[in-house]
Design an enzyme around this catalytic site. Structure first.
Site: not given
Ligand SMILES: Nc1ncnc2c1ncn2[C@@H]1O[C@H](COP(=O)(O)OP(=O)(O)O)[C@@H](O)[C@H]1O
Ligand SMILES: [Mg+2]
Length: 551
Positions: A65, A99, A394
């Site tokens: 996170d 992130t 989240d």
């Molecule tokens: N199955 C998937 N394939 C590709 N991208 C994904 C998938 N699931 C989530 N994401 C992408 O991962 C990103 C979010 O990642 P995350 O680690 O939760 O970071 P943040 O802290 O920014 O929310 C978003 O851009 C989302 O679209």
């Molecule tokens: Mg996220």
């Protein structure tokens, strides 16, 4: 800092202060911010790695996170701290996307540095970034998919996307259902629009069992036991009194002395105390309440009386929990025992003390249409329940975001690429140097699909060029699905995120980058532990001793 005034140097800063300015200041700030962005990069997306953070007490946190990572890092550099602020703002405003916001902010600064080296002034870059950001927000609005809230599909999918990158990802379907139910339960409709407050959902956690045993309770769970062993541990359909004053004889602020001269007097004195306490109990029983939930302390004797009346009592409940209890049971918090109104009494279909793990907890459940509910998280170890709590946070925020603004975007880098393409077109319409800044903004957004790809161990160059080409053909939702490693339509992959999160990312990232770019002078007051004594006299007298990093 010294200025020549008639040949005599004038010092305005204390010795030991340091100052850097101009390009040097910009460069070091940008460097620091980039380092922060670099740190969280590998945590982005479902294939992102986790970080193990060890604090000064040796306590370990394992998380991916963004905000938690930065919070635990104990960052010192002032510009780097501003990046931590980005994550905080993002978390407070949207609850997800921390992130991403930090990575984009770092990328904006990285690109800006290139322009500064080409002698583009920071002000021009800031103006260009502002224009790009406005345009990006408009584009996101334009491509967003409207959501019909009576169908919960998008809500669940978005909650699942938010948890995809977390330690508890295997249970995300199950947890997403709980998050959706919880938010819909506490959401209120005002003037045709929904409002939901994540704070109305109490999250309790107890290690033990598995994440699958996490439950949504239509009411409030208190991490407290029933106060007296003689009291019932289970009461069905009770009337509930919520009290925020103490059931004790108040102690005076001053030391008072009472002279008691005979055993009769002593007896009378104690009797009177007892009468006062009995009166308190009578006032409570008069309401018909079978459960008393009290924010303050309760005298031993009162506990005894209440237990004889068969009333279940919990004391020293947190103020915030009292407020939630009020929302859940429909009762009002009573401050003065003398004016209890029958309308102040709340209800639940069951109040029960249960043993959860090694502790006893009190469940106030089965509330009718409660405005506050509880999610009780279970999981193998303390670390799992902690990360489950962060993930659920989240998920809850994401569902709230969509309920309040019913629009979503597909993820996997698709919206970033679409906005980037739009900005590159837009740049062509702008004059000279601002055009360069808007182009840089467009490139900075591409770091998101790029990082998702890299973190999944895929080839970024091939994939990015395929993504660009397909967006050029008008495929708005083409992104990279990291589990299959395929470039595909992300709406088909079921990866959805709230529009509110993506808009906030653009705002937070642009704001932070601009703020850092605007700084061209860093003045730090010297906090030296042992001030050096310059040969010319004691310190602090404006002497020009060595170590005065002032110019
Ligand atoms: N199955 C998937 N394939 C590709 N991208 C994904 C998938 N699931 C989530 N994401 C992408 O991962 C990103 C979010 O990642 P995350 O680690 O939760 O970071 P943040 O802290 O920014 O929310 C978003 O851009 C989302 O679209
Ligand atoms: Mg996220």
């Amino acid at each position: 800092m010294s200025t020549q005034a008639g040949g005599v140097p004038v010092l305005i800063l204390r010795e030991g202060s340091s100052r850097s300015r101009g390009k040097e200041a910009q460069h070091s700030n940008i460097m620091a911010a980039k380092v922060v962005a670099e740190t969280v990069k590998s945590a982005l997306g479902p294939k992102g790695m986790d970080k193990m953070l060890v604090d000064s007490f040796g306590d370990v946190t394992i998380t991916s996170d963004g905000r938690t990572i930065l919070d635990e890092m104990d960052i010192q550099h002032p510009a780097a701290k501003m990046m931590v602020e980005v994550a905080k703002t993002q978390d407070n405003e949207a609850g997800d996307g921390t992130t991403t916001a930090v990575i984009i902010s770092g990328a904006l600064l990285d690109k800006a540095e290139g322009l500064i080296n080409k002698n583009v002034h920071a002000t021009i870059i800031i103006d260009g970034y502002k224009k790009a950001s406005d345009r990006a927000l408009k584009t996101l609005e334009k491509i967003a998919i409207p959501v019909d809230l009576s169908l919960q599909g998008y809500l669940k999918k978005a909650a699942m996307t938010a948890m995809a990158s977390k330690l508890v990802a295997e249970h995300r379907g199950y947890l997403a259902d709980l998050a959706v139910k919880a938010i819909l339960q506490v959401a209120e409709k005002e003037a045709g629009k929904y409002k939901a407050d994540v704070d109305d959902i109490k999250v309790e956690k107890k290690p033990g069992e598995s994440v699958r045993e996490t439950k949504l309770i239509n009411g409030i769970v208190l991490d407290k036991e029933v106060v007296h062993s003689g009291m019932p541990k289970r009461v069905e359909n009770p009337k509930i009194a919520l009290l925020d004053s103490a059931l004790e004889i108040e102690k005076t602020e001053f030391d008072a002395k009472i002279n008691i001269e005979s055993p009769e007097q002593m007896d009378a004195f104690l009797k009177q105390e007892e009468t006062m306490l009995r009166e308190m109990v009578d006032k409570i029983t008069a309401t018909g309440a079978k459960v008393l939930l009290c924010q303050k302390g309760i005298d031993d004797m009162v506990q005894h009386f209440l237990s004889r009346k068969g009333i279940l009592v919990v004391r020293r409940i947190k103020k915030s929990d009292m407020e939630k209890l009020s929302k859940a049971t429909g009762g009002k918090i009573i401050t003065n025992l003398d004016d209890i109104n029958p309308a102040d009494i709340g209800y639940a279909s069951l109040v029960e003390e249960r043993k959860i793990g090694n502790d006893k907890m009190t469940f106030v459940e089965g509330c009718k249409n409660p405005r506050a509910v509880t999610i009780l998280i279970r999981g193998g170890t303390e670390r799992i329940v902690d990360e489950a709590e962060r993930s659920l946070h989240d998920a809850l925020c994401v569902v709230r975001d969509i309920v309040e603004e019913p629009k979503v975007l597909a993820g996997g880098g698709a919206p970033e690429l679409e906005v980037s393409r739009e900005l590159k077109k837009y740049a062509g319409m702008l004059p000279g140097r601002e055009q360069l800044a808007v182009e840089c903004f467009a490139e900075a957004l591409e770091t998101i699909p790029l990082t998702l790809t890299e973190n999944a161990g895929l080839d970024p160059i091939d994939i990015l060029s395929e993504l660009r080409a397909r967006h050029e053909k008008g495929e708005t939702w083409t992104g990279i699905e990291v589990h299959s490693g395929k470039v595909q339509d992300m709406t088909q992959a079921g990866v959805f995120e709230p529009l509110a999160v993506k808009k906030q990312i653009i705002k937070s990232a642009t704001e932070a980058a601009s703020m850092i770019l605007k700084i061209d002078d860093v003045i730090a007051s010297g906090k030296m532990k042992t001030p050096p004594t310059p040969p010319g006299g004691p310190p602090g007298m404006g002497g020009m001793g060595p170590g005065a990093g002032v110019y």
